[in-house]
Design a protein around this motif. Structure first.
Motif, PDB file in Angstrom:
ATOM      1  N   ALA A  18      34.882  41.649  38.160  1.00  0.00           N
ATOM      2  CA  ALA A  18      34.256  42.033  36.891  1.00  0.00           C
ATOM      3  C   ALA A  18      34.427  43.533  36.629  1.00  0.00           C
ATOM      4  O   ALA A  18      34.710  43.941  35.505  1.00  0.00           O
ATOM      5  CB  ALA A  18      32.785  41.654  36.885  1.00  0.00           C
ATOM      6  N   MET A  19      34.278  44.344  37.647  1.00  0.00           N
ATOM      7  CA  MET A  19      34.445  45.792  37.489  1.00  0.00           C
ATOM      8  C   MET A  19      35.907  46.143  37.193  1.00  0.00           C
ATOM      9  O   MET A  19      36.178  47.046  36.413  1.00  0.00           O
ATOM     10  CB  MET A  19      33.979  46.539  38.735  1.00  0.00           C
ATOM     11  CG  MET A  19      32.479  46.525  38.930  1.00  0.00           C
ATOM     12  SD  MET A  19      31.608  47.365  37.599  1.00  0.00           S
ATOM     13  CE  MET A  19      32.123  49.048  37.867  1.00  0.00           C
ATOM     14  N   SER A  20      36.848  45.422  37.805  1.00  0.00           N
ATOM     15  CA  SER A  20      38.256  45.732  37.553  1.00  0.00           C
ATOM     16  C   SER A  20      38.636  45.398  36.114  1.00  0.00           C
ATOM     17  O   SER A  20      39.546  45.996  35.557  1.00  0.00           O
ATOM     18  CB  SER A  20      39.169  44.997  38.538  1.00  0.00           C
ATOM     19  OG  SER A  20      39.229  43.621  38.261  1.00  0.00           O
ATOM     20  N   ARG A  21      37.957  44.466  35.491  1.00  0.00           N
ATOM     21  CA  ARG A  21      38.236  44.119  34.082  1.00  0.00           C
ATOM     22  C   ARG A  21      37.834  45.261  33.151  1.00  0.00           C
ATOM     23  O   ARG A  21      38.381  45.376  32.060  1.00  0.00           O
ATOM     24  CB  ARG A  21      37.498  42.845  33.657  1.00  0.00           C
ATOM     25  CG  ARG A  21      37.900  41.593  34.413  1.00  0.00           C
ATOM     26  CD  ARG A  21      39.359  41.218  34.264  1.00  0.00           C
ATOM     27  NE  ARG A  21      40.137  41.812  35.337  1.00  0.00           N
ATOM     28  CZ  ARG A  21      41.462  41.875  35.404  1.00  0.00           C
ATOM     29  NH1 ARG A  21      42.202  41.377  34.476  1.00  0.00           N
ATOM     30  NH2 ARG A  21      42.082  42.433  36.403  1.00  0.00           N
ATOM     31  N   ALA A  22      36.936  46.117  33.579  1.00  0.00           N
ATOM     32  CA  ALA A  22      36.491  47.229  32.735  1.00  0.00           C
ATOM     33  C   ALA A  22      37.602  48.257  32.517  1.00  0.00           C
ATOM     34  O   ALA A  22      37.595  48.963  31.515  1.00  0.00           O
ATOM     35  CB  ALA A  22      35.267  47.900  33.351  1.00  0.00           C
TER      36      ALA A  22
END
Length: 112
Positions: A18-22
């Motif tokens: 989820a953080m890498s999608r940011a």
């Protein structure tokens, strides 16, 4: 085995999807098998940046490393034996160029 490419605006969080999608900007998922095959022709401990790519793990290049790797594309194209491999290397070149011209970015080679 394949290698997918993702361009991120900053170094992505490796263990938190989820953080890498940011930070995600664009991805390339079409030529994974062909890209892995042509990169496998490079000497694993060679001096070239592209020889650093781990086909089984993840490798990340910052914008400066992407700029250096762009200079290796012509040699990599000479190693291609199929149209699919040439398309994969051409796609890789476009992703490297995007990374090299995007300050603070990171090109993520997602191994299989």
């Amino acid at each position: 085995m394949g290698i997918e490419l993702e361009l991120h605006s900053a170094r992505p969080a490796r263990n938190d999807w989820a953080m890498s999608r940011a930070t995600f900007l664009q991805g390339s998922y079409e030529y994974g098998e062909e890209l892995a095959a042509v990169l496998a022709t490079l000497k694993a401990d060679g001096p070239d940046k592209l020889s650093w790519v781990d086909p089984y793990g993840d490798t990340q290049f910052n914008e400066q490393e992407a700029e250096v790797a762009l200079g290796e594309i012509a040699g990599l194209l000479q190693r291609c034996t199929t149209e699919g491999q040439r398309a994969a290397v051409t796609d890789l070149a476009a992703m490297l160029k995007s990374c090299a011209t995007t300050p603070g970015s990171c090109l993520w080679f997602v191994g299989d």
